[in-house]
Scaffold this motif. Structure first.
Motif: not given
Length: 395
Positions: A224-234, A236-243
């Motif tokens: 799972l890879n989750v990227t969030v853009v906040k106030a114009g800045k990116e 990387s919230l979650i990145a890697g293998p799941l359980y």
């Protein structure tokens, strides 16, 4: 219920909470309310769990339009914070105050709402979050508490305008605008939390007003890879293998005003020990290394402790238990090889009968109330949780 066949009375408060949260994610508020209430009735000692049940049920009442009950639950949850509550996740206290404020405002209790929003704003500052949401609501409360006075009409007086004379001094005063020096604000990284049932792992991204333009999710079967853009800045919230593995085709994203929910459908229905797993190593690498390198022994001992451990386990398996040990081992084997109905029958019959009955027939056990039928041994006395005495054996 659809999530599980287990009756609520046979579940723990934590299991009921997870089930209710799953209903809430699907916006099935009536079912969620029923299970939250059941979780509260069987809750015992974990204060963090009680806080979570009350806070989540408050949101459930709010969604159903029952603002009085929503405020009451949120108020009881925040009152628990007067003493230290171990086990709370980051931001949970802030959300409880926020729910109390929203419910109180809808119930026209604007003073209570303002106080709750002020407490939530203080926690937002401590969590390095923007408190604009709360400032706006505090302003709404002030408007309700102190409505602006109606301006007097200028047409009621008709005084003649006085002639304006030019200033005697030749010098004119020019207003100087003092612009505050701009400060470089530090943007806090988005936060998230997760909870689960046997079928779903649900991830809550705790950032308000996000849309598909701000959140990018790439999910594979066990990554799972989750990227969030906040106030114009990116970020990387979650990145890697799941359980464990998920089914991307049955997983979904839900955007809500206060957060974003990622609902991951588990391939294997069981509880994960954690959200993220470890990278799997290639089999070829391990095969090559084991063939070329000598076997490492602890402390350079010449003894093969792995072989010794296996031999000890084999000897223990050959031993024949006697007496109570033999009976316990038999019950353990029956329970381990039984289906879900048989296990439920064994647990319920043994617990509700005070250890005097152990049955494997769920059809019989599900209809029977062993607590009413059991009797205390002669010379002793049993009492129910309500304090009622259980009849004594006269033999």
């Amino acid at each position: 219920m659809s999530e599980t066949e287990l009756p609520l009375t046979d579940m723990t408060a934590e299991q009921c909470l997870a089930m209710a949260d799953s209903y809430a994610v699907d916006e099935n508020w009536d079912e969620a309310l029923t299970v939250y209430t059941a979780a509260l009735t069987i809750w015992h000692s974990n204060t963090a769990v009680k806080f979570r049940i009350l806070s989540h049920r408050s949101n459930c009442f709010y969604q159903l339009g029952n603002y009085e009950m929503a405020q009451e639950d949120a108020l009881e949850a925040t009152q628990l914070l007067s003493s230290s509550v171990a086990g709370l996740r980051p931001g949970e206290s802030e959300v409880a105050w926020k729910r109390q404020g929203l419910a109180a405002f809808q119930a026209n209790k604007f003073a209570d709402a303002k106080q709750a929003f002020e407490s939530a704003a203080q926690l937002a500052t401590l969590n390095q979050r923007d408190g604009k949401f709360y400032r706006d609501w505090i302003q709404k409360c002030d408007t309700k508490l102190n409505p602006p006075a109606i301006a007097q009409s200028t047409t009621t007086t008709a005084e003649p305008l006085k002639a304006q004379t030019a200033p005697t001094s030749a010098s004119t005063t020019v207003p100087v605008s003092h612009k505050p020096a701009t400060k470089t604000s530090i943007i806090a990284a988005p936060r998230y939390q997760y909870y689960q049932s046997d079928k779903f792992m649900t991830i809550s991204i705790l950032e308000p007003n996000l849309s598909s333009e701000h959140v990018k999710v790439d999910w594979e079967r066990q990554r799972l890879n989750v990227t969030v853009v906040k106030a114009g800045k990116e970020f990387s919230l979650i990145a890697g293998p799941l359980y464990d593995e998920i089914d991307p085709s049955e997983s979904k994203i839900q955007y809500k005003p206060e957060k974003v929910l990622l609902k991951l459908r588990k391939v294997n229905e069981h509880e994960w020990k954690e959200l993220m797993g470890k990278e799997s190593k290639k089999a070829t690498t391990s095969t090559t290394s084991s063939a070329t390198q000598p076997k490492v022994r602890p402390y350079a001992s010449p003894k093969d402790w792995g072989t010794i451990e296996k031999s000890i386990q084999a000897e223990e398996e050959k031993e024949t238990p006697q007496g109570d040990d033999a009976m316990n081992k038999l019950f353990q084997q029956i329970y381990a090889n039984a289906d879900e109905d048989t296990r439920r029958a064994m647990i319920k019959s043994y617990q509700t009968s005070g250890g005097t009955v152990l049955s494997t027939n769920w059809d019989e056990v599900s209809k029977k109330d062993y607590e009413k039928e059991r009797t205390a041994p002669k010379g002793m006395e049993w009492k129910t949780w309500e304090g009622d005495k259980v009849p004594m054996d006269e033999d």
